[in-house]
Design a protein around this motif. Structure first.
Motif, PDB file in Angstrom:
ATOM      1  N   PRO A  46      -5.829  16.254   2.415  1.00 50.08           N
ATOM      2  CA  PRO A  46      -5.587  16.743   3.781  1.00 50.08           C
ATOM      3  C   PRO A  46      -4.230  17.440   3.963  1.00 50.08           C
ATOM      4  CG  PRO A  46      -6.375  14.470   3.794  1.00 50.08           C
ATOM      5  CD  PRO A  46      -6.004  14.797   2.379  1.00 50.08           C
ATOM      6  N   LEU A  47      -3.344  17.316   2.963  1.00 46.90           N
ATOM      7  CA  LEU A  47      -2.015  17.935   3.126  1.00 46.90           C
ATOM      8  C   LEU A  47      -2.125  19.447   3.308  1.00 46.90           C
ATOM      9  CD1 LEU A  47       0.211  16.092   0.478  1.00 46.90           C
ATOM     10  CD2 LEU A  47      -0.238  15.460   2.855  1.00 46.90           C
ATOM     11  N   SER A  48      -3.099  20.056   2.650  1.00 48.74           N
ATOM     12  CA  SER A  48      -3.249  21.509   2.782  1.00 48.74           C
ATOM     13  C   SER A  48      -4.370  21.857   3.758  1.00 48.74           C
ATOM     14  CB  SER A  48      -3.541  22.120   1.400  1.00 48.74           C
ATOM     15  OG  SER A  48      -4.586  21.408   0.756  1.00 48.74           O
ATOM     16  N   LYS A  49      -4.887  20.839   4.457  1.00 46.53           N
ATOM     17  CA  LYS A  49      -6.023  21.060   5.364  1.00 46.53           C
ATOM     18  C   LYS A  49      -5.671  20.442   6.719  1.00 46.53           C
ATOM     19  CE  LYS A  49      -9.044  20.467   1.274  1.00 46.53           C
ATOM     20  NZ  LYS A  49      -8.215  19.802   0.289  1.00 46.53           N
TER      21      LYS A  49
ATOM     22  N   TRP B 219     -13.585  19.542  -4.240  1.00 43.01           N
ATOM     23  CA  TRP B 219     -14.009  20.275  -3.054  1.00 43.01           C
ATOM     24  C   TRP B 219     -12.815  21.041  -2.487  1.00 43.01           C
ATOM     25  CZ3 TRP B 219     -12.289  15.356  -2.908  1.00 43.01           C
ATOM     26  CH2 TRP B 219     -11.372  15.025  -1.909  1.00 43.01           C
ATOM     27  N   SER B 220     -13.106  22.011  -1.643  1.00 43.40           N
ATOM     28  CA  SER B 220     -12.043  22.746  -0.956  1.00 43.40           C
ATOM     29  C   SER B 220     -12.565  23.154   0.417  1.00 43.40           C
ATOM     30  CB  SER B 220     -11.668  23.996  -1.760  1.00 43.40           C
ATOM     31  OG  SER B 220     -10.753  24.791  -1.024  1.00 43.40           O
ATOM     32  N   ASP B 221     -11.757  22.925   1.445  1.00 43.50           N
ATOM     33  CA  ASP B 221     -12.130  23.326   2.809  1.00 43.50           C
ATOM     34  C   ASP B 221     -11.265  24.508   3.234  1.00 43.50           C
ATOM     35  OD1 ASP B 221     -13.881  21.163   3.003  1.00 43.50           O
ATOM     36  OD2 ASP B 221     -12.282  19.840   3.708  1.00 43.50           O
TER      37      ASP B 221
ATOM     38  N   GLU C  96      -0.623   8.136   8.897  1.00 41.83           N
ATOM     39  CA  GLU C  96      -1.183   6.819   8.499  1.00 41.83           C
ATOM     40  C   GLU C  96      -2.615   6.959   7.997  1.00 41.83           C
ATOM     41  OE1 GLU C  96       0.506   7.247  11.367  1.00 41.83           O
ATOM     42  OE2 GLU C  96       2.307   6.349  10.502  1.00 41.83           O
ATOM     43  N   ARG C  97      -3.334   7.972   8.492  1.00 37.08           N
ATOM     44  CA  ARG C  97      -4.730   8.136   8.057  1.00 37.08           C
ATOM     45  C   ARG C  97      -4.826   8.676   6.632  1.00 37.08           C
ATOM     46  NH1 ARG C  97      -8.244  11.441  11.550  1.00 37.08           N
ATOM     47  NH2 ARG C  97      -9.673  11.030   9.831  1.00 37.08           N
ATOM     48  N   LEU C  98      -3.696   9.109   6.092  1.00 37.32           N
ATOM     49  CA  LEU C  98      -3.696   9.560   4.693  1.00 37.32           C
ATOM     50  C   LEU C  98      -3.631   8.374   3.731  1.00 37.32           C
ATOM     51  CD1 LEU C  98      -0.990  12.364   4.967  1.00 37.32           C
ATOM     52  CD2 LEU C  98      -3.454  12.707   4.863  1.00 37.32           C
ATOM     53  N   PHE C  99      -3.114   7.243   4.231  1.00 36.15           N
ATOM     54  CA  PHE C  99      -2.876   6.114   3.318  1.00 36.15           C
ATOM     55  C   PHE C  99      -4.196   5.595   2.751  1.00 36.15           C
ATOM     56  CE2 PHE C  99       1.152   4.924   5.944  1.00 36.15           C
ATOM     57  CZ  PHE C  99       1.751   6.097   5.512  1.00 36.15           C
ATOM     58  N   LEU C 100      -4.206   5.300   1.449  1.00 41.82           N
ATOM     59  CA  LEU C 100      -5.447   4.848   0.807  1.00 41.82           C
ATOM     60  C   LEU C 100      -5.857   3.469   1.310  1.00 41.82           C
ATOM     61  CD1 LEU C 100      -4.905   5.948  -2.910  1.00 41.82           C
ATOM     62  CD2 LEU C 100      -6.004   7.208  -1.061  1.00 41.82           C
TER      63      LEU C 100
END
Ligand code: FAD
Length: 412
Positions: free
Chosen positions: A48-51, A325-327, A61-65
């Motif tokens: 998500p860093l590039s999206k 994948w890529s968005d 916080e939603r990035l945390f595994l």
């Protein structure tokens, strides 16, 4: 578990390192686990860093595994903000930058990779950025004020995803690519041509076959000078020209390395008690009969699981074909397999539309698929690629034959 190791240390608090710890606990390992990370954050996902995160549509916080309380609850010691600086294989210790020494019975190196630096003058000017970490994107977000001129160097996935977000944020975006095609390292010409058109239609200036000479600016970047003298104006630059594996710790410890830390099918390095997983691992690519390094979430998760299983003495988890994948904009590209070496390319659907798939065959067998907004092509394609199945090109192009039927026929 008799004979189980007492202490596992994991260097690298990222996708692979985090996964290895979670899989060890899930597999019933009761000994000590310590994860050492040099970034301040707990293990987090980078896609998500590039999206969505760059676009401002996702909280950090939603990035945390895992939620932060996972680590205390599962007795996983998490040391963040402290790089490991040395591996001592004789004493079975890892030394951290502050002098802390951690003992291990088994060690997992999951140090990932770092962006390659552009070897041209001015690369250290303020405003020349890269995109690997949360801190990088937070910096980018501050630079990405509406109307700002963003120059992206390198039309790989990360560069193009960031360019798409840039346009959606109202920036003026130029992409400079050295090769004659975008995504040239990872996809065939059909996909490259499609994404070039999509980005151009979105208002991005895509320049192919460009040679850079220098970054210009006094203290802060103001432009990128191309061979021939033209200067492309820039308020900031995002360099996305690939990554290098963080293998130096292993190398200095005498562990065998190629363009990555060499591991066997159990992710075991040349040292029997040291494992490596994720971007840093140079691993057997079983579906292709060769070795290589992969840079994907799937590879990091799979590697973390395999290393944990090997430490637990458990059976090898099933291997999928590599996938990614890529968005970009409204387009989801899903790719399975590795397309290099293909001798035939088959397009299913209309590449001028916004839903189609490209199948790559070698000697009649399916070795990869790139599916744009085409979930069945990806899902069935991934299974066919894993089986290196023989598929008739005539069936693949025929949209009246469903992917389900193609899969059933080819897999028997
Ligand atoms: P990482 O997740 O990078 O973790 C390694 C960690 O180790 C890092 O925190 C690093 O700082 C740390 N470290 C390094 N050296 C030391 C040291 N000496 N001591 C302590 N810690 C250390 N993949 C996909 O499949 N789909 C996508 O859409 C996608 N998008 C991406 C977008 C971006 C912007 C980026 C950067 C990557 C993307 N990827 C994507 C790739 C994927 O995120 C990586 O392949 C994956 O994170 C690799 O996991 P890893 O654990 O090997 O490395």
């Amino acid at each position: 578990m008799s004979g189980a190791p007492q202490r596992v240390v994991i260097i690298g608090a990222g996708q692979a390192g985090g996964q290895a710890a979670y899989s060890l606990r899930l597999g019933g390992y009761e000994g000590a686990i310590t994860i050492v990370g040099d970034e301040p954050a707990p293990p987090y996902q980078r896609p998500p860093l590039s999206k969505a995160y760059f676009k401002g549509e996702m909280e950090a916080e939603r990035l945390f595994l895992k939620p932060l309380d996972y680590y205390a609850e599962h007795k996983v010691e998490l040391i963040t903000g402290k790089p490991a600086t040395r591996i001592d294989t004789a004493r079975k210790q890892v030394v951290l930058a502050d002098g802390t020494q951690l003992d291990w019975d088994k060690l997992i190196i999951a140090t990932g990779s770092r962006p390659r630096k552009l070897p041209i003058p001015g690369a250290d000017l303020e405003g020349v950025t890269e995109l690997r970490t949360l801190a990088d994107v937070d910096r980018l977000k501050r630079l990405a004020a509406p109307g700002a001129k963003m120059v992206v160097i390198g039309a790989g996935y990360i560069g193009l995803e960031a360019a798409a977000v840039g346009r959606q944020l109202g920036l003026t975006v130029t992409v400079l690519e050295a090769m004659p095609q975008v995504l040239s390292r990872v996809a065939g010409p059909e996909i490259g041509a499609f994404y070039t058109r999509v980005h151009r239609e979105a208002g991005t200036d895509i320049r192919l076959g460009v040679k850079l000479e220098a970054f210009e600016g006094l203290g802060r970047v103001s432009g990128v000078r191309l061979a021939g003298g033209e200067v492309v104006a820039a308020d900031f630059v995002l360099a996305g020209i690939g990554v290098l594996p963080n293998l130096e710790l292993a190398q200095e410890a005498g562990i065998a390395c190629a363009n990555g830390i060499i591991v066997d099918e159990h992710m075991r390095t040349s040292h029997p008690d040291v494992f490596a997983a994720g971007d840093v691992a140079w691993r057997p690519l079983v579906h292709y009969g060769r070795e290589g390094r992969l840079e994907s979430v799937h590879n990091a998760i799979e590697g973390g699981k395999i290393a944990a299983a090997a430490i637990l003495g458990a059976g090898q988890p099933p291997l999928e074909a590599p996938w990614f994948w890529s968005d970009q904009f409204d387009l989801k590209l899903q790719t399975a397999g590795l397309w290099t070496g293909a001798d035939l390319t088959v397009v299913r659907g209309d590449a001028n539309g916004r839903a189609f798939a490209v199948f790559y065959l070698k000697e009649g067998r399916l070795i990869a698929v790139d599916a744009v907004n085409s979930a069945p092509e990806f899902i069935v394609g991934k299974k066919l690629v894993a089986a290196q199945a023989r598929v008739a090109p005539g069936e693949l192009v025929d949209k009246s034959i469903s992917m389900k039927d193609i899969g059933a026929r080819a897999l028997g």
